[in-house]
Enzyme design. Structure first.
Site, short mmCIF file in Angstrom:
data_model
loop_
_atom_site.label_atom_id
_atom_site.label_comp_id
_atom_site.label_asym_id
_atom_site.label_seq_id
_atom_site.Cartn_x
_atom_site.Cartn_y
_atom_site.Cartn_z
N GLU A 1 -43.23 -15.35 14.92
CA GLU A 1 -43.06 -16.57 14.82
C GLU A 1 -41.43 -16.24 13.59
OE1 GLU A 1 -45.31 -18.00 11.46
OE2 GLU A 1 -44.64 -19.92 12.35
N LYS B 1 -44.61 -25.81 17.08
CA LYS B 1 -45.32 -25.63 17.06
C LYS B 1 -46.68 -26.78 16.11
CE LYS B 1 -47.02 -23.14 12.17
NZ LYS B 1 -46.66 -22.42 10.86
N CYS C 1 -49.41 -18.97 15.20
CA CYS C 1 -48.97 -18.64 12.95
C CYS C 1 -50.39 -19.56 12.99
CB CYS C 1 -47.65 -19.06 12.83
SG CYS C 1 -48.23 -17.61 11.02
N1 CDV Z 1 -46.75 -19.49 9.37
C1 CDV Z 1 -48.53 -19.67 8.66
O1 CDV Z 1 -48.48 -20.91 10.06
N2 CDV Z 1 -48.44 -18.93 7.62
C2 CDV Z 1 -50.36 -19.86 8.10
C3 CDV Z 1 -50.61 -18.85 6.34
C4 CDV Z 1 -49.66 -20.10 5.02
C5 CDV Z 1 -51.81 -19.12 6.09
C6 CDV Z 1 -51.57 -18.78 8.54
O2 CDV Z 1 -51.68 -19.89 8.95
O3 CDV Z 1 -50.83 -18.26 8.19
#
Ligand code: CDV
Length: 310
Positions: free
Chosen positions: A47, A124, A169
């Site tokens: 990401e 996202k 993510c």
């Molecule tokens: N970049 C992200 O989405 N990070 C989140 C953190 C903030 C918990 C994740 O779910 O890994």
């Protein structure tokens, strides 16, 4: 009969504020070549793979914010990656901050095929963090300030011999992400992540960060009978640590490969897509066994007393 899908995940160590796009692309190129030399035909990058994880910084100047966004893809800095992918006949997933001609901002990933052509785009959906400044926190998580919620849903693409979906993510923490793609018969889901080791919202024991990351990848891979390739950007970036744990997970729920460093590192598995067929046929056969008509929300209220919330 086996259906091979040779998959690499290219984990990135830290990218610091001072690093240029050109320097980062040189690192990506090196890993693309290593992946190809090991027989991979698709490689997953993280990401926001072209810059530091800038949502950790509170910024008020629009110019300062804009320098982390890409106005086109490919562009001058990333074109060498697309050219090399085409030369080596290897596809890739790349995460970056997208600024559209209309001024919209998304946390985006593209899927590039072996011709070096963009065949898919994902924006996202599950944006974590906050939009206001938290001066008392050790760092910020301002995805809700710098990005809009993705407006294109969870698509899948028939490409490179499989049906593949993407997420980014925090999306990996939500069962809906994977179920929506598996309902569209995805065989492979690829994703990149930047996961800080410290939780700024509550004193989460640090080991839970890695435990939940792997638990979720493994559970979602198995319950949806698909392969998952997940690429971290990790290590102490601008002095703030993020977890590694890049992994390729099989439809059995087992980790087929996992990174062992917090630096640039390529992992590789010659995935057998037929393994997903087996689980889709005998366990997670949606047509035969799934019962959506029973997945209604029913709260039965019995006895006296206050009604339940909601
Ligand atoms: N970049 C992200 O989405 N990070 C989140 C953190 C903030 C918990 C994740 O779910 O890994």
């Amino acid at each position: 009969m086996k259906r091979p899908f040779p998959l690499a995940v290219a984990q990135l160590g830290p990218i610091h504020l001072a690093d240029t796009r050109e320097a980062v692309v040189r690192r990506l190129l090196e890993m693309l070549r290593e992946a190809a030399s090991r027989g991979a035909e698709f490689v997953v990058f993280p990401e926001l793979a072209l810059t530091t994880f800038f949502p950790r910084w509170w910024m008020t100047s629009q110019d300062e914010i804009d320098r982390f966004f890409e106005r086109s893809m490919p562009n001058a800095a990333t074109q060498p990656l697309f050219d090399e992918a085409r030369r080596l006949r290897i596809g890739f997933y790349l995460g970056y901050a997208e600024l559209t001609p209309e001024g919209e901002r998304f946390n985006t990933a593209v899927m590039v095929d072996r011709e070096g052509a963009i065949v898919g785009r994902y924006r996202k959906v599950h944006l974590p963090g906050h939009s206001e400044h938290k001066p008392a926190a050790p760092f910020q998580h301002l995805e809700k300030r710098y990005f809009q919620v993705g407006d294109e849903g969870f698509k899948v693409w028939d490409t490179m011999g499989t049906r593949m979906g993407m997420c980014i993510c925090n999306d990996r923490r939500w069962p809906e992400t994977f179920r929506v793609m598996s309902l569209q018969s995805a065989e492979v889901v690829v994703l990149g992540y930047n996961t800080p080791s410290v939780n700024i919202h509550w004193p989460e024991p640090p080991h839970l960060r890695m435990f939940h990351h792997l638990l979720l990848l493994q559970a979602h891979a198995h319950e949806n009978a698909l392969w998952v390739g997940a690429a971290a950007k990790c290590g102490a970036e601008d002095g703030f640590h993020m977890i590694a744990g890049s992994a390729i997970v099989s439809p059995t729920g087992e980790i087929a490969a996992q990174s062992s460093t917090e630096e640039d590192e390529v992992i590789f598995v010659n995935c057998d897509l037929a393994l997903g067929d087996t689980f889709r046929k005998f366990v997670f056969n949606f047509a035969q066994h799934r019962r959506p008509e029973h997945y209604r929300l029913i709260v039965e209220r019995t006895g006296a007393g206050d009604p339940l919330p909601g």
